[in-house]
Scaffold this motif. Structure first.
Motif, PDB file in Angstrom:
ATOM      1  N   TYR A  12       0.789  -1.166   0.184  1.00  0.00           N
ATOM      2  CA  TYR A  12       0.172   0.043  -0.040  1.00  0.00           C
ATOM      3  C   TYR A  12       0.885   1.109  -0.018  1.00  0.00           C
ATOM      4  O   TYR A  12       1.676   1.352   0.750  1.00  0.00           O
ATOM      5  N   SER A  13       0.770   2.282  -1.185  1.00  0.00           N
ATOM      6  CA  SER A  13       1.480   3.199  -1.170  1.00  0.00           C
ATOM      7  C   SER A  13       0.817   4.475  -1.382  1.00  0.00           C
ATOM      8  O   SER A  13      -0.517   4.435  -1.509  1.00  0.00           O
ATOM      9  N   CYS A  20       8.012   4.401  -0.173  1.00  0.00           N
ATOM     10  CA  CYS A  20       7.382   3.560  -1.103  1.00  0.00           C
ATOM     11  C   CYS A  20       8.140   3.385  -2.385  1.00  0.00           C
ATOM     12  O   CYS A  20       8.401   2.315  -2.807  1.00  0.00           O
ATOM     13  N   VAL A  49      -5.283   0.415   5.865  1.00  0.00           N
ATOM     14  CA  VAL A  49      -3.983   1.115   6.037  1.00  0.00           C
ATOM     15  C   VAL A  49      -4.156   1.882   7.350  1.00  0.00           C
ATOM     16  O   VAL A  49      -3.408   1.453   8.456  1.00  0.00           O
ATOM     17  N   ASN A  53      -2.797   0.754  11.014  1.00  0.00           N
ATOM     18  CA  ASN A  53      -1.625   1.541  11.622  1.00  0.00           C
ATOM     19  C   ASN A  53      -1.930   2.537  12.651  1.00  0.00           C
ATOM     20  O   ASN A  53      -1.785   3.559  12.974  1.00  0.00           O
ATOM     21  N   THR A  58      -0.038   5.267   7.426  1.00  0.00           N
ATOM     22  CA  THR A  58       1.543   5.152   7.187  1.00  0.00           C
ATOM     23  C   THR A  58       1.796   4.073   5.941  1.00  0.00           C
ATOM     24  O   THR A  58       0.994   3.092   5.811  1.00  0.00           O
ATOM     25  N   VAL A  59       2.479   4.718   5.083  1.00  0.00           N
ATOM     26  CA  VAL A  59       3.068   4.100   3.792  1.00  0.00           C
ATOM     27  C   VAL A  59       4.442   4.190   3.999  1.00  0.00           C
ATOM     28  O   VAL A  59       4.946   5.124   4.061  1.00  0.00           O
ATOM     29  N   THR A  61       2.837   0.270   3.610  1.00  0.00           N
ATOM     30  CA  THR A  61       2.429  -0.746   4.334  1.00  0.00           C
ATOM     31  C   THR A  61       2.350  -1.938   3.687  1.00  0.00           C
ATOM     32  O   THR A  61       1.669  -1.917   2.523  1.00  0.00           O
ATOM     33  N   ILE A  72       2.834  -8.091   8.452  1.00  0.00           N
ATOM     34  CA  ILE A  72       2.551  -6.888   8.112  1.00  0.00           C
ATOM     35  C   ILE A  72       3.955  -5.841   8.638  1.00  0.00           C
ATOM     36  O   ILE A  72       4.119  -5.892   9.777  1.00  0.00           O
ATOM     37  N   SER A  74       5.305  -1.927   8.207  1.00  0.00           N
ATOM     38  CA  SER A  74       5.065  -0.370   8.073  1.00  0.00           C
ATOM     39  C   SER A  74       6.259   0.525   8.067  1.00  0.00           C
ATOM     40  O   SER A  74       7.111   0.245   8.993  1.00  0.00           O
ATOM     41  N   GLU A  75       6.722   1.038   6.887  1.00  0.00           N
ATOM     42  CA  GLU A  75       7.844   1.783   6.352  1.00  0.00           C
ATOM     43  C   GLU A  75       8.818   0.964   7.104  1.00  0.00           C
ATOM     44  O   GLU A  75       9.866   1.382   7.693  1.00  0.00           O
TER      45      GLU A  75
END
Length: 92
Positions: A12-13, A20, A49, A53, A58-59, A61, A72, A74-75
């Motif tokens: 997910y971006s 990303c 997302v 989070n 947050t991307v 993810t 999973i 995140s960043e």
């Protein structure tokens, strides 16, 4: 000869996200297949997302695996991403 089988990877971006871009470059450079979903173009993805989070969009993810067995992130750093993918991959 054994081949590495990669798990399903969803990233997910959003546009112009430097983390990303870095994660996509890592996956592309290593020829690891993934599906990218832009949260600015998909409201359901954005909601997912945010729920994953603690209320923040947050991307990237990144979900590695399926609904029954996944990791999973995140960043993630490239190292974190590599380790998680290795844990979920197998040889055939």
């Amino acid at each position: 000869m054994n081949q590495i089988k990669y798990p399903k990877i969803l990233m997910y971006s959003r546009d112009l996200c430097s983390d990303c871009i870095r994660s996509k470059a890592f996956l592309d450079h290593n020829a690891i297949p993934y599906e990218e979903i832009n949260i600015l173009r998909d409201e359901r993805a954005k909601t997912l997302v945010i729920n994953l989070n603690n209320g923040k969009a947050t991307v990237p993810t990144i979900i590695i695996g399926d609904e029954n067995n996944n990791i999973i992130l995140s960043e993630p750093s490239d190292t974190e991403l590599s380790i998680a993918i290795s844990k979920m991959s197998w040889c055939s």
